[in-house]
Design a protein around this motif. Structure first.
Motif, PDB file in Angstrom:
ATOM      1  N   LYS A 190      93.034   5.724 -62.580  1.00  0.00           N
ATOM      2  CA  LYS A 190      92.775   4.375 -63.213  1.00  0.00           C
ATOM      3  C   LYS A 190      94.444   4.071 -63.774  1.00  0.00           C
ATOM      4  CE  LYS A 190      89.513   3.265 -66.194  1.00  0.00           C
ATOM      5  NZ  LYS A 190      88.553   3.431 -67.542  1.00  0.00           N
TER       6      LYS A 190
ATOM      7  N   GLY B  25      97.085   1.230 -65.792  1.00  0.00           N
ATOM      8  CA  GLY B  25      97.150   0.191 -66.647  1.00  0.00           C
ATOM      9  C   GLY B  25      98.434  -0.809 -66.097  1.00  0.00           C
TER      10      GLY B  25
ATOM     11  N   VAL C 295      93.395  -1.758 -65.225  1.00  0.00           N
ATOM     12  CA  VAL C 295      93.335  -2.436 -66.691  1.00  0.00           C
ATOM     13  C   VAL C 295      94.281  -2.897 -67.082  1.00  0.00           C
ATOM     14  CG1 VAL C 295      92.596  -1.856 -68.758  1.00  0.00           C
ATOM     15  CG2 VAL C 295      91.571  -0.360 -67.263  1.00  0.00           C
TER      16      VAL C 295
ATOM     17  N   LYS D 227      90.006  -4.836 -64.685  1.00  0.00           N
ATOM     18  CA  LYS D 227      89.326  -4.679 -66.310  1.00  0.00           C
ATOM     19  C   LYS D 227      90.320  -5.607 -67.263  1.00  0.00           C
ATOM     20  CE  LYS D 227      87.524  -2.351 -70.135  1.00  0.00           C
ATOM     21  NZ  LYS D 227      87.377  -1.211 -70.941  1.00  0.00           N
TER      22      LYS D 227
ATOM     23  N   ALA E 224      92.108  -5.933 -70.540  1.00  0.00           N
ATOM     24  CA  ALA E 224      92.082  -5.376 -71.844  1.00  0.00           C
ATOM     25  C   ALA E 224      92.465  -6.362 -73.094  1.00  0.00           C
ATOM     26  CB  ALA E 224      92.944  -4.393 -71.750  1.00  0.00           C
TER      27      ALA E 224
ATOM     28  N   GLU F  79      94.449  -0.864 -75.844  1.00  0.00           N
ATOM     29  CA  GLU F  79      93.257  -0.547 -75.007  1.00  0.00           C
ATOM     30  C   GLU F  79      93.764  -0.087 -73.771  1.00  0.00           C
ATOM     31  OE1 GLU F  79      90.605  -3.751 -74.750  1.00  0.00           O
ATOM     32  OE2 GLU F  79      89.592  -3.060 -73.103  1.00  0.00           O
TER      33      GLU F  79
ATOM     34  N   ARG G 192      95.098   3.705 -74.267  1.00  0.00           N
ATOM     35  CA  ARG G 192      93.757   4.650 -74.404  1.00  0.00           C
ATOM     36  C   ARG G 192      93.057   4.774 -73.311  1.00  0.00           C
ATOM     37  NH1 ARG G 192      92.977   1.583 -79.392  1.00  0.00           N
ATOM     38  NH2 ARG G 192      91.553   0.378 -78.373  1.00  0.00           N
ATOM     39  N   GLU G 193      92.954   4.017 -72.311  1.00  0.00           N
ATOM     40  CA  GLU G 193      92.041   4.057 -71.145  1.00  0.00           C
ATOM     41  C   GLU G 193      92.824   4.740 -69.838  1.00  0.00           C
ATOM     42  OE1 GLU G 193      89.347   1.319 -69.577  1.00  0.00           O
ATOM     43  OE2 GLU G 193      88.746   0.588 -71.798  1.00  0.00           O
ATOM     44  N   CYS G 194      94.189   4.593 -69.761  1.00  0.00           N
ATOM     45  CA  CYS G 194      94.988   4.936 -68.597  1.00  0.00           C
ATOM     46  C   CYS G 194      95.759   6.105 -68.771  1.00  0.00           C
ATOM     47  CB  CYS G 194      95.602   3.635 -67.909  1.00  0.00           C
ATOM     48  SG  CYS G 194      94.355   2.505 -67.536  1.00  0.00           S
TER      49      CYS G 194
END
Ligand code: NAD
Length: 296
Positions: A2, A4, A27, A45, A47, A52, A55-57
């Motif tokens: 994933k 970012g 993201v 996605k 963000a 965000e 935190r996700e990638c």
């Protein structure tokens, strides 16, 4: 994996879309909501902020205007250092001051976050085609690990050395390009003043030692009076500011770059800052009171 992606401007938007086309999960964030919505409509996605994304990638690409923007996203409030997990890597593809790349990388390293600088050359058309030239600084094992992912956006991805080296290569590129455009402009203006057709002079010399990619890209534009960007004078001023800072930081005088900076400052003062850097020819035309633009 994933990924970012922060910074969806002229360059970041097509680059992120090429990553999506290649099947990567993305993201994305930018202050510009329309840009985020556009890339989200291609499958990313959206963000709400950089936090965000962080935190996700575990892999985060930034494509931002300059050093302060990268510093703020990496180390500022709500940024990567505050929110990313240990082991995350930041791949900064913006053109920034290499001294800053190293400082930002050192501060991220204290949080267990790695960083590579991977600026690009080629402009919007090559960002769209996925044929950018990418010059990379950082750990060699990180370069090897992310080479294929970077190649999705590029025609060439070259390892240059430790963190900061990517931006050293990019600034070297910008120094050569500026001096080269200026030399072409000065020579064609001289030809015009000497009563010789600058177009024919260009045709006569382009195949010899003086010929260059810059000459072939910019001489026809100058002769047509076309100053549509391309690459804007104001962005080249940003790069030359970083080049002079970086050169002085290592005691490497850069007199030609300093001269180019003053030529570009003249153009900015004369209202050409949003024009393509081929408008350097205006500096010589104003100095010599002539115009090399072809008359129909
Ligand atoms: P741009 O101004 O079009 O895009 C930058 C984007 O970053 C904007 O959308 C802006 O909203 C966003 N941004 C700024 N601060 C932000 C933040 N804190 N958080 C989230 N988003 C933020 O710039 P560009 O032309 O895409 O250039 C990006 C970088 O690439 C620059 O360093 C530039 O010098 C370099 N570059 C540009 C070209 C070119 O031809 N345009 C070519 C090669 C390299």
């Amino acid at each position: 994996m994933k990924i970012g992606f922060i910074g969806l401007g002229i360059m970041g938007r097509p680059m992120s879309k090429n990553l999506l086309k290649a099947g990567h999960e993305l993201v994305v964030f930018d202050f510009n909501k329309d840009a985020v919505a556009d890339v989200a409509s291609c499958g990313a996605k959206a963000a709400a902020n950089s936090a965000e994304v962080a935190r996700e990638c575990s892999v985060i690409i930034t494509m931002l205007p300059n050093s302060p923007h990268v510093r703020s996203v990496a180390l500022g409030e709500g940024g990567i250092a505050e929110n990313a997990a240990e082991g995350t890597i930041l791949i900064d593809m913006s053109s920034i001051d290499p001294v800053e790349s190293k400082k930002i990388g050192a501060e991220l390293a204290r949080k267990g976050i790695r960083m590579m600088d991977a600026p690009v050359s080629g402009g919007e058309p090559k960002a769209i085609d996925g044929t950018l030239s990418v010059m990379v600084g950082g750990a060699k094992e990180d370069f090897d690990k992310y080479y294929d992912m970077l190649m999705v956006m590029a025609g060439s991805v070259v390892y240059v050395g430790e963190l900061g080296s990517g931006n050293v290569a990019k600034l070297a590129n910008q120094m050569v390009v500026a001096c080269n455009i200026s030399a072409v402009a000065e020579a064609l203006t001289f030809a015009k003043k000497a009563g010789t057709d600058p177009e024919l002079v260009y045709q006569a010399i382009r195949g010899g030692l003086a010929g260059s990619t810059v000459m072939d890209a910019k001489a026809p534009m100058m002769l047509a009076g076309n100053y549509k960007p391309g690459f804007r004078i104001e962005l080249h001023i940003k790069d030359l500011t970083n080049a002079l800072n970086a050169a002085h930081a290592v005691n490497s005088p850069a007199p030609m770059t300093a001269q180019m900076m003053e030529e570009m400052q003249f153009l900015k003062a004369a209202g050409y800052e949003k024009c393509d850097h081929d408008s350097l020819v205006k500096y010589y035309e104003i100095l010599s009171g002539t115009s090399i633009v072809k008359e129909d």
